[in-house]
Design a protein around this motif. Structure first.
Motif, PDB file in Angstrom:
ATOM      1  N   LEU A 173      -7.442 -11.340   1.727  1.00  0.00           N
ATOM      2  CA  LEU A 173      -7.846 -11.180   1.283  1.00  0.00           C
ATOM      3  C   LEU A 173      -6.120 -12.290   0.410  1.00  0.00           C
ATOM      4  N   ALA A 174      -5.040 -11.786   1.313  1.00  0.00           N
ATOM      5  CA  ALA A 174      -3.767 -12.745   1.038  1.00  0.00           C
ATOM      6  C   ALA A 174      -2.888 -13.311   2.438  1.00  0.00           C
ATOM      7  N   GLU A 175      -2.407 -14.416   2.106  1.00  0.00           N
ATOM      8  CA  GLU A 175      -1.842 -15.066   3.321  1.00  0.00           C
ATOM      9  C   GLU A 175      -0.809 -15.359   3.383  1.00  0.00           C
ATOM     10  N   GLY A 176       0.462 -15.402   3.972  1.00  0.00           N
ATOM     11  CA  GLY A 176       1.903 -16.460   3.797  1.00  0.00           C
ATOM     12  C   GLY A 176       2.345 -16.268   5.390  1.00  0.00           C
ATOM     13  N   TYR A 177       3.855 -16.437   5.382  1.00  0.00           N
ATOM     14  CA  TYR A 177       4.385 -17.682   6.667  1.00  0.00           C
ATOM     15  C   TYR A 177       4.149 -16.191   7.390  1.00  0.00           C
ATOM     16  N   HIS A 178       4.512 -14.542   6.444  1.00  0.00           N
ATOM     17  CA  HIS A 178       4.431 -13.132   7.272  1.00  0.00           C
ATOM     18  C   HIS A 178       3.798 -11.983   5.983  1.00  0.00           C
ATOM     19  N   ALA A 179       3.130 -11.755   6.095  1.00  0.00           N
ATOM     20  CA  ALA A 179       2.539 -10.364   5.655  1.00  0.00           C
ATOM     21  C   ALA A 179       1.882  -9.309   5.956  1.00  0.00           C
ATOM     22  N   GLU A 180       2.479  -8.702   5.753  1.00  0.00           N
ATOM     23  CA  GLU A 180       1.869  -7.302   6.315  1.00  0.00           C
ATOM     24  C   GLU A 180       2.445  -5.898   6.376  1.00  0.00           C
ATOM     25  N   GLY A 181       0.901  -4.831   6.175  1.00  0.00           N
ATOM     26  CA  GLY A 181       1.072  -3.472   5.991  1.00  0.00           C
ATOM     27  C   GLY A 181       0.271  -3.554   4.244  1.00  0.00           C
ATOM     28  N   PRO A 182      -0.812  -3.642   4.762  1.00  0.00           N
ATOM     29  CA  PRO A 182      -1.402  -3.252   3.571  1.00  0.00           C
ATOM     30  C   PRO A 182      -0.827  -1.386   3.564  1.00  0.00           C
ATOM     31  N   THR A 183      -1.834  -0.882   2.334  1.00  0.00           N
ATOM     32  CA  THR A 183      -1.737   0.093   1.282  1.00  0.00           C
ATOM     33  C   THR A 183      -2.373   0.190   0.459  1.00  0.00           C
ATOM     34  N   TRP A 184      -3.955   0.921   0.418  1.00  0.00           N
ATOM     35  CA  TRP A 184      -4.646   1.227  -0.790  1.00  0.00           C
ATOM     36  C   TRP A 184      -4.071   1.799  -1.958  1.00  0.00           C
ATOM     37  N   SER A 185      -4.676   1.120  -3.268  1.00  0.00           N
ATOM     38  CA  SER A 185      -4.903   1.831  -4.623  1.00  0.00           C
ATOM     39  C   SER A 185      -5.549   3.266  -4.695  1.00  0.00           C
ATOM     40  N   PRO A 186      -4.926   4.136  -4.962  1.00  0.00           N
ATOM     41  CA  PRO A 186      -5.644   5.364  -4.477  1.00  0.00           C
ATOM     42  C   PRO A 186      -7.984   5.198  -4.650  1.00  0.00           C
ATOM     43  N   ASN A 187      -7.650   4.350  -5.542  1.00  0.00           N
ATOM     44  CA  ASN A 187      -9.283   4.023  -6.097  1.00  0.00           C
ATOM     45  C   ASN A 187     -10.319   3.130  -5.572  1.00  0.00           C
ATOM     46  N   GLY A 188      -8.551   2.315  -4.909  1.00  0.00           N
ATOM     47  CA  GLY A 188      -9.630   1.504  -3.328  1.00  0.00           C
ATOM     48  C   GLY A 188     -10.361   0.360  -3.705  1.00  0.00           C
ATOM     49  N   ARG A 189      -9.306  -0.137  -4.752  1.00  0.00           N
ATOM     50  CA  ARG A 189      -9.956  -1.675  -5.851  1.00  0.00           C
ATOM     51  C   ARG A 189      -8.661  -2.317  -4.893  1.00  0.00           C
ATOM     52  N   VAL A 190      -7.386  -1.822  -5.276  1.00  0.00           N
ATOM     53  CA  VAL A 190      -5.908  -2.836  -5.132  1.00  0.00           C
ATOM     54  C   VAL A 190      -5.558  -2.664  -4.037  1.00  0.00           C
ATOM     55  N   LEU A 191      -4.788  -3.686  -3.102  1.00  0.00           N
ATOM     56  CA  LEU A 191      -4.242  -3.606  -2.031  1.00  0.00           C
ATOM     57  C   LEU A 191      -2.691  -3.780  -2.702  1.00  0.00           C
ATOM     58  N   SER A 192      -1.734  -3.588  -1.655  1.00  0.00           N
ATOM     59  CA  SER A 192      -0.561  -3.403  -1.740  1.00  0.00           C
ATOM     60  C   SER A 192       0.082  -3.920  -0.775  1.00  0.00           C
ATOM     61  N   ARG A 225      -5.241 -12.190  16.434  1.00  0.00           N
ATOM     62  CA  ARG A 225      -4.670 -10.472  16.796  1.00  0.00           C
ATOM     63  C   ARG A 225      -5.145  -9.977  15.580  1.00  0.00           C
ATOM     64  N   TYR A 226      -5.275  -8.938  15.609  1.00  0.00           N
ATOM     65  CA  TYR A 226      -5.159  -8.179  14.317  1.00  0.00           C
ATOM     66  C   TYR A 226      -4.313  -6.752  14.349  1.00  0.00           C
ATOM     67  N   ALA A 227      -3.825  -6.209  13.243  1.00  0.00           N
ATOM     68  CA  ALA A 227      -3.188  -4.678  13.361  1.00  0.00           C
ATOM     69  C   ALA A 227      -2.523  -4.060  12.245  1.00  0.00           C
ATOM     70  N   THR A 228      -2.268  -3.221  11.737  1.00  0.00           N
ATOM     71  CA  THR A 228      -2.021  -2.537  10.919  1.00  0.00           C
ATOM     72  C   THR A 228      -3.319  -2.011  10.266  1.00  0.00           C
ATOM     73  N   PRO A 229      -4.450  -1.183  10.948  1.00  0.00           N
ATOM     74  CA  PRO A 229      -5.754  -0.851  10.003  1.00  0.00           C
ATOM     75  C   PRO A 229      -5.245   0.609   9.365  1.00  0.00           C
ATOM     76  N   VAL A 230      -5.244   0.328   8.387  1.00  0.00           N
ATOM     77  CA  VAL A 230      -5.430   1.110   6.974  1.00  0.00           C
ATOM     78  C   VAL A 230      -7.580   1.540   6.515  1.00  0.00           C
ATOM     79  N   TRP A 231      -7.651   2.705   7.016  1.00  0.00           N
ATOM     80  CA  TRP A 231      -9.339   2.865   6.021  1.00  0.00           C
ATOM     81  C   TRP A 231      -8.677   3.348   4.646  1.00  0.00           C
ATOM     82  N   SER A 232      -9.648   2.676   3.952  1.00  0.00           N
ATOM     83  CA  SER A 232     -10.441   2.943   1.921  1.00  0.00           C
ATOM     84  C   SER A 232     -10.479   4.438   1.589  1.00  0.00           C
ATOM     85  N   PRO A 233      -9.711   5.109   0.975  1.00  0.00           N
ATOM     86  CA  PRO A 233      -9.849   6.141   0.382  1.00  0.00           C
ATOM     87  C   PRO A 233     -11.230   6.667   0.383  1.00  0.00           C
TER      88      PRO A 233
END
Lengths: 173, 445
Positions: free
Chosen positions: B380-399, B342-350
């Motif tokens: 890019l990352a995994e875990g028991y639970h990982a969720e909710g990416p957000t982009w750095s303003p230059n689109g190079r890093v995800l938090s 299943r896929y969720a929380t899509p966020v378009w890169s800046p």
């Protein structure tokens, strides 16, 4: 299954309440006044017995007589057999206490994403509401809200906890 | 109840003056390629900035430290321990002895100075040197209040990053997130804000009600978030400068999953009514709602493309949670996620080139990216639970955040992380308590 345990617990409570009630009535000695049965020589006396069990129409009363929740399968929002029965009993109970209004809270387990689970919880709560309305309960008496995965009833990251957290809970307003 | 954000940080006046030195960079210059997978970090030396008075020396040292830490966290640079430096700070004023820096294997050198002016403000200069080409690559001066020295250090870091990588930096930014503490069933959640490096941390709400999913306006000092105040989930708008907060939309039922449009003029969100969750957008100028989706399935987690022409969202209309892209009028709906799970929380890169998402597959959660047409999917990352990416303003890093299993007493740990788009260099962002739902600000200006 939590539901079964809860029902048994409620039934046990109810039985013990009856038992203590009849105990009080039988010996008539709890506060010195006579019981309603057996004696006629003190016709001016006021009979009394202690009130047992929850106030009819209260949340406690609902918990004891119907239960306050139904459960759902993973990523499901349909009421299954037991959930349907509980909701049917809830409809009967609501028709017995027409002044009562209800909020149905929808919940999800932790194995999902926050926003989707809020939507899923809302869908679950509405499954209950829709069935109540189909069973003749006035729609204005039932509100819904979703807490998604944010308010688990059972702690821990186990299948057992998740199955009990995928739920809709009835709250008397 | 909102705690007003400190204004100093927001109205900080940092003036930028390019130093016109007339030195033209050599051809064979340092260039860090950040589009490759793993890159060997570039050794850089950041000398303590020179100061005359003790206070200036202190500011100079602190600024160098912040720059070093910023560069190190990117995974692209390896600051050299200053104990290894041969040339001392005072002789740097006379001139850079490039041979001394080549000896300790520095490829690039950062030097600078801090001076407190007559008006009490501090003036900071920096220069970035190519040690092998023996020339200055860039240099700027900044003037601001003394308490603002961290922002100056971040601005300098951005200038260095831009000069060495060719891309905009992301250091002069903040992160708003949800601070958490306590067991699962009594978890206290507060909106909090901090600089991207975790400093200047402040709470924005008092924890009496739950808050989730804060998101920055791309154009103003405003955030939108989900609040459970009054026990009904509602989308709120908060002005960080004035502390003014309002509920967006006065309708029955729940609203959630808010996100700003790229021009900052509207907020797109989900409204749930009678078991059906649809996507709406609200124009913040007219306060008018318009409906984007019309389907009995769950439609949520909308995110605009940076050109404002499309929206990616999460829907279970195909039977399970997947990602879909539609035009902003709701037409032309296309499913873009097709792999297992299943896929969720899509966020378009800046930058527009990628969409980040959460994927649930097997017994794990993943943070991944794919192109807007669904191709080129990478985790890019995994875990028991990982969720909710957000982009750095230059689109190079995800938090994003990760959460562990909870025990039978509800003890649970959640932490904010960053990872490079290459999938390397995953780092925990240190927060005072636990943290979820990070959202990166645009570059401050």
């Amino acid at each position: 299954m939590r539901f079964k345990l809860l029902t048994m617990f409620a039934a046990a409570l109810f039985l013990s309440a009856c038992a203590s009630n009849s105990d009080n009535n039988a010996d008539g000695s709890n506060d010195g006044s006579s019981a309603t049965t057996g004696t006629t020589d003190q016709s001016s006396s006021v009979s009394s017995s202690s009130i047992q069990g929850p106030q009819p129409g209260s949340l406690e009363h609902l918990v004891v007589n119907v239960g306050d929740r139904v459960f759902f399968g993973y990523d499901q929002s349909d009421l299954q057999g037991e959930g349907q029965k509980t909701t049917e009993a809830l409809a009967v109970w609501m028709n017995s206490y027409p002044a009562v209004t209800l909020t149905v809270e929808g919940h999800a387990d932790e194995r999902g994403t926050r926003e989707y689970n809020l939507a899923l919880g809302e869908r679950r709560a509405n499954s209950v509401r829709d069935y109540l309305v189909a069973l003749g309960v006035n729609p204005n008496r039932v509100q819904v809200v979703s807490f998604g995965k944010e308010r688990p009833a059972v702690l821990g990251s186990t299948e057992e906890a998740w199955s009990q957290n995928r739920r809709a809970v009835f709250v008397v307003n | 109840m909102l705690i007003k954000a400190t204004r100093g940080l927001l109205i900080a006046a940092v003036s930028v003056l390019g130093i016109a030195t007339g030195i033209i960079p050599a051809q064979a210059e340092i260039n860090v390629n950040i589009t490759e997978g793993f890159v060997e970090p570039l050794p850089v030396a950041v000398a303590d900035f020179n100061g005359g008075q003790p206070e200036e020396q202190l500011i100079g040292r602190d600024i160098a430290e912040v720059i070093s830490a910023n560069l190190e966290r990117t995974g692209l640079f390896k600051p050299i321990d200053n104990k290894a430096f041969i040339q001392d700070q005072s002789s740097l004023l006379v001139g850079v002895r490039f041979g001394d820096w080549r000896l300790i294997n520095a490829q690039a050198l950062v030097t600078g100075s801090a001076r407190v002016q007559g008006d009490g403000k501090v003036r900071v200069e920096f220069r970035l040197w190519d040690v092998y080409a023996e020339n200055m690559m860039t240099g700027f001066s900044y003037t601001s209040t003394r308490t603002n020295w961290r922002r100056i250090a971040h601005r300098i870091s951005d200038a260095i990053y831009k000069r060495l990588t060719g891309e905009q930096g992301y250091f002069d930014t903040r992160v708003v997130y949800v601070s958490e503490t306590g067991p699962q069933n009594r978890r206290q959640r507060r909106l909090a804000i901090m600089d991207q490096d975790g400093f200047n941390h402040k709470f924005l709400t008092n924890g009496r009600f739950d808050v989730f999913t804060p998101r920055f306006s791309p154009t103003s000092q405003e955030i939108t978030y989900l609040s459970f105040e009054g026990n009904v989930p509602k989308v709120k708008l908060l002005d960080l400068q004035t502390g003014r907060e309002e509920t967006l939309g006065n309708f029955k039922g729940m609203s959630f999953a808010p996100r700003f449009s790229p021009d900052g003029n509207s907020v797109v969100m989900s409204l749930a009514d009678r078991g059906n969750t649809e996507i709406y957008s609200m124009d913040l100028r007219t306060r008018k709602f318009s409906r984007l989706t019309n389907h009995p399935a769950i439609d949520t987690s909308p995110s605009y493309s940076p050109d404002g022409s499309k929206v990616v969202f999460n829907s279970d209309r195909g039977g399970s949670q997947q990602l879909y892209v539609m035009d902003i009028n709701g037409g032309n709906v296309k499913r873009i996620s097709f792999n297992k799970g299943r896929y969720a929380t899509p966020v378009w890169s800046p930058r527009g080139d990628l969409i980040a998402f959460t994927r649930l597959s097997g017994r794990k959660f993943y943070i991944g990216v794919m192109k807007p047409d669904g191709s080129g999917e990478r985790m890019l990352a995994e875990g028991y639970h990982a969720e909710g990416p957000t982009w750095s303003p230059n689109g190079r890093v995800l938090s994003y955040y990760k959460q562990g299993k909870s025990d039978s007493r509800g003890k649970v740990k959640s932490k904010v992380y960053t990872v490079d788009l290459s999938g390397y260099n995953e780092r925990e962002v240190v927060t005072p308590l636990d943290g979820v739902d990070p959202a990166w600000s645009p570059l401050l200006q």
